[in-house]
Design a protein around this motif. Structure first.
Motif, PDB file in Angstrom:
ATOM      1  N   LEU A  38      39.225  41.776  49.108  1.00  0.00           N
ATOM      2  CA  LEU A  38      38.017  41.029  49.444  1.00  0.00           C
ATOM      3  C   LEU A  38      37.818  41.011  50.951  1.00  0.00           C
ATOM      4  CD1 LEU A  38      38.421  38.042  46.962  1.00  0.00           C
ATOM      5  CD2 LEU A  38      36.647  39.815  46.880  1.00  0.00           C
ATOM      6  N   ARG A  39      38.925  41.030  51.681  1.00  0.00           N
ATOM      7  CA  ARG A  39      38.861  41.096  53.147  1.00  0.00           C
ATOM      8  C   ARG A  39      38.927  42.534  53.648  1.00  0.00           C
ATOM      9  NH1 ARG A  39      43.917  38.853  56.442  1.00  0.00           N
ATOM     10  NH2 ARG A  39      44.780  40.697  55.387  1.00  0.00           N
ATOM     11  N   ASP A  40      39.800  43.353  53.041  1.00  0.00           N
ATOM     12  CA  ASP A  40      40.115  44.660  53.613  1.00  0.00           C
ATOM     13  C   ASP A  40      39.261  45.811  53.092  1.00  0.00           C
ATOM     14  OD1 ASP A  40      42.060  43.246  54.907  1.00  0.00           O
ATOM     15  OD2 ASP A  40      43.723  43.991  53.685  1.00  0.00           O
ATOM     16  N   ALA A  63      36.942  39.540  41.522  1.00  0.00           N
ATOM     17  CA  ALA A  63      38.265  39.799  42.085  1.00  0.00           C
ATOM     18  C   ALA A  63      38.915  38.531  42.628  1.00  0.00           C
ATOM     19  CB  ALA A  63      38.168  40.840  43.192  1.00  0.00           C
ATOM     20  N   SER A  64      38.612  37.382  42.038  1.00  0.00           N
ATOM     21  CA  SER A  64      39.148  36.107  42.518  1.00  0.00           C
ATOM     22  C   SER A  64      40.360  35.638  41.727  1.00  0.00           C
ATOM     23  CB  SER A  64      38.057  35.026  42.467  1.00  0.00           C
ATOM     24  OG  SER A  64      37.416  34.991  41.201  1.00  0.00           O
ATOM     25  N   TYR A  65      40.845  36.448  40.791  1.00  0.00           N
ATOM     26  CA  TYR A  65      41.941  36.037  39.914  1.00  0.00           C
ATOM     27  C   TYR A  65      43.144  35.504  40.687  1.00  0.00           C
ATOM     28  CZ  TYR A  65      45.845  36.582  36.630  1.00  0.00           C
ATOM     29  OH  TYR A  65      46.955  36.364  35.863  1.00  0.00           O
ATOM     30  N   GLN A  66      43.572  36.238  41.692  1.00  0.00           N
ATOM     31  CA  GLN A  66      44.775  35.862  42.436  1.00  0.00           C
ATOM     32  C   GLN A  66      44.424  35.247  43.794  1.00  0.00           C
ATOM     33  OE1 GLN A  66      47.658  38.401  41.188  1.00  0.00           O
ATOM     34  NE2 GLN A  66      49.359  37.632  42.393  1.00  0.00           N
ATOM     35  N   ALA A  67      43.141  35.005  44.016  1.00  0.00           N
ATOM     36  CA  ALA A  67      42.704  34.436  45.290  1.00  0.00           C
ATOM     37  C   ALA A  67      42.988  32.943  45.338  1.00  0.00           C
ATOM     38  CB  ALA A  67      41.212  34.691  45.478  1.00  0.00           C
ATOM     39  N   SER A  68      43.444  32.486  46.470  1.00  0.00           N
ATOM     40  CA  SER A  68      43.613  31.046  46.693  1.00  0.00           C
ATOM     41  C   SER A  68      43.467  30.788  48.182  1.00  0.00           C
ATOM     42  CB  SER A  68      44.981  30.562  46.212  1.00  0.00           C
ATOM     43  OG  SER A  68      46.024  31.066  47.030  1.00  0.00           O
ATOM     44  N   ILE A  69      43.058  29.595  48.518  1.00  0.00           N
ATOM     45  CA  ILE A  69      42.895  29.255  49.932  1.00  0.00           C
ATOM     46  C   ILE A  69      44.237  29.324  50.646  1.00  0.00           C
ATOM     47  CG2 ILE A  69      42.286  27.380  51.503  1.00  0.00           C
ATOM     48  CD1 ILE A  69      40.043  26.698  49.477  1.00  0.00           C
ATOM     49  N   ALA A  70      45.279  28.800  50.011  1.00  0.00           N
ATOM     50  CA  ALA A  70      46.602  28.850  50.632  1.00  0.00           C
ATOM     51  C   ALA A  70      47.081  30.286  50.803  1.00  0.00           C
ATOM     52  CB  ALA A  70      47.596  28.061  49.794  1.00  0.00           C
ATOM     53  N   GLY A  71      46.795  31.131  49.809  1.00  0.00           N
ATOM     54  CA  GLY A  71      47.222  32.518  49.897  1.00  0.00           C
ATOM     55  C   GLY A  71      46.553  33.252  51.039  1.00  0.00           C
ATOM     56  N   GLU A  81      37.169  30.719  56.469  1.00  0.00           N
ATOM     57  CA  GLU A  81      37.106  32.140  56.118  1.00  0.00           C
ATOM     58  C   GLU A  81      37.658  32.378  54.715  1.00  0.00           C
ATOM     59  OE1 GLU A  81      37.599  33.993  60.638  1.00  0.00           O
ATOM     60  OE2 GLU A  81      39.363  33.558  59.406  1.00  0.00           O
ATOM     61  N   ALA A  82      38.709  31.654  54.355  1.00  0.00           N
ATOM     62  CA  ALA A  82      39.283  31.804  53.014  1.00  0.00           C
ATOM     63  C   ALA A  82      38.272  31.399  51.947  1.00  0.00           C
ATOM     64  CB  ALA A  82      40.549  30.963  52.903  1.00  0.00           C
ATOM     65  N   ARG A  83      37.577  30.307  52.175  1.00  0.00           N
ATOM     66  CA  ARG A  83      36.552  29.877  51.214  1.00  0.00           C
ATOM     67  C   ARG A  83      35.472  30.943  51.087  1.00  0.00           C
ATOM     68  NH1 ARG A  83      35.931  24.267  50.158  1.00  0.00           N
ATOM     69  NH2 ARG A  83      33.660  24.513  50.364  1.00  0.00           N
ATOM     70  N   ALA A  84      35.082  31.542  52.208  1.00  0.00           N
ATOM     71  CA  ALA A  84      34.050  32.582  52.177  1.00  0.00           C
ATOM     72  C   ALA A  84      34.525  33.825  51.429  1.00  0.00           C
ATOM     73  CB  ALA A  84      33.641  32.947  53.603  1.00  0.00           C
ATOM     74  N   LEU A  85      35.811  34.162  51.559  1.00  0.00           N
ATOM     75  CA  LEU A  85      36.338  35.319  50.838  1.00  0.00           C
ATOM     76  C   LEU A  85      36.299  35.081  49.329  1.00  0.00           C
ATOM     77  CD1 LEU A  85      39.387  36.237  53.106  1.00  0.00           C
ATOM     78  CD2 LEU A  85      37.344  37.637  52.712  1.00  0.00           C
ATOM     79  N   ILE A  86      36.578  33.871  48.902  1.00  0.00           N
ATOM     80  CA  ILE A  86      36.550  33.574  47.467  1.00  0.00           C
ATOM     81  C   ILE A  86      35.126  33.717  46.927  1.00  0.00           C
ATOM     82  CG2 ILE A  86      36.847  31.718  45.786  1.00  0.00           C
ATOM     83  CD1 ILE A  86      39.314  30.844  47.430  1.00  0.00           C
ATOM     84  N   HIS A 148      35.361  24.477  42.286  1.00  0.00           N
ATOM     85  CA  HIS A 148      34.025  24.077  42.726  1.00  0.00           C
ATOM     86  C   HIS A 148      33.366  25.153  43.577  1.00  0.00           C
ATOM     87  CE1 HIS A 148      33.620  20.001  41.093  1.00  0.00           C
ATOM     88  NE2 HIS A 148      34.928  19.918  41.242  1.00  0.00           N
ATOM     89  N   LEU A 149      34.136  25.887  44.363  1.00  0.00           N
ATOM     90  CA  LEU A 149      33.568  27.019  45.090  1.00  0.00           C
ATOM     91  C   LEU A 149      32.943  28.026  44.136  1.00  0.00           C
ATOM     92  CD1 LEU A 149      36.252  27.837  47.816  1.00  0.00           C
ATOM     93  CD2 LEU A 149      33.873  27.176  48.234  1.00  0.00           C
TER      94      LEU A 149
END
Length: 300
Positions: A38-40, A63-71, A81-86, A148-149
């Protein structure tokens, strides 16, 4: 658009997004798995979604299955930026959908174990408080921000997928109740043809979710295709959603997949699953656009 399948109609869900990304040359050897792209490599994710739509899919899973803000924040991005990637995961699938001329976007809500990247997504053994009500609170709190995102992202529905535990299903059902107007399917990883990964009967999970207006389907994914007929029979009170693995098995000793991929047999099985009552059918690990094309051909 109403994301629930019309009476008698079957929607084709896409195949293994990570498998397609690897076939396109991506290295997913990272704890974020496909979410790293999502970033790369967002253009590659968009292309993978488009390939499945072109093969006949009606629904793309993000592609958000393994996405998390902490990750994400552990690897440098800020919380914003993490929220935007999700939410970008939904944008990419929607762009592919629009370019293909139509379809639905299901925002993937992967289990807590996926973010842990320790295999617990296949067991449900999270090491939480033994009091199930406290564990439900813990899991609901962990999922809430991402939920919620995605609920506000413009996705047509949420795909609560590869859920290994009844407790986690309870937590996500609570979050669904917090977001009126949002619809979702609940799909479980399963130990056999009757039980989810933590040993709970799938029938009990279906009973938890049955007759809730916001739940469009209940079923199984990321499991062997020879279990699907039995699992469909356990779903009552909601349409069934099924998207199993290709049928190959992972050999941990050699680090390779064993068995063969047979898209034609997979497509023929999809016709049987529809006759058994499934209304959303696709593929999970190791399934390709060719699998989806064969499902489309057989269902048509």
């Amino acid at each position: 658009m109403n994301p629930a399948p019309e009476e008698g109609r079957t929607l084709v869900v896409d195949g293994g997004l990570a498998t397609r990304l690897e076939d396109l040359g991506c290295d997913l050897g990272d704890e974020l798995w496909s979410a790293r792209l999502l970033r790369d490599a967002p253009d590659t994710i968009r292309r993978a979604h488009r390939d499945f739509f072109d093969a006949g899919a009606d629904v793309a899973i993000t592609a958000s299955y393994q996405a998390s803000i902490a990750g994400f924040t552990a690897r440098g991005p800020t919380r914003r930026e993490a929220r935007a990637l999700i939410t970008r995961s939904v944008d990419l699938a929607a762009q592919a959908r629009d370019a293909a001329g139509g379809g639905l976007v299901a925002a993937s809500v992967g289990p807590y174990g996926a973010a842990r990247a320790d295999g617990s997504e296949y067991t449900g053994d999270y090491g939480l408080d033994p009091d199930p009500d406290i564990a439900v609170d813990t899991l609901a709190d962990w999922h809430r921000e991402r939920w919620h995102l995605l609920a506000d992202s413009g996705a047509d529905l949420l795909a609560c997928e590869t859920l290994p535990s009844y407790t986690e299903a309870r937590a996500l059902a609570r979050l669904l109740a917090e977001t009126p107007g949002v619809r979702a399917w609940f799909s479980f990883s399963c130990a056999d043809a009757a039980h989810i990964s933590d040993g709970t009967p799938l029938a009990r999970c279906a009973e938890l979710l049955a007759d809730r207006e916001q739940v469009v389907a209940v079923g199984a994914n990321c499991t062997a295709p020879d279990r699907i007929d039995g699992l469909i029979a356990r779903v009552r009170g909601a349409p069934a959603v099924v998207y199993p693995d290709s049928g190959e098995t992972w050999d941990a000793a050699s680090g390779t997949w064993a068995g063969t991929r047979d898209p034609e047999a997979f497509g023929a099985a999809a016709r049987r699953w529809r006759q058994a009552g499934a209304r959303l059918i696709g593929g999970c690990c190791r399934t390709t656009p060719d699998h989806i094309r064969r499902i489309r051909d057989h269902l048509d």
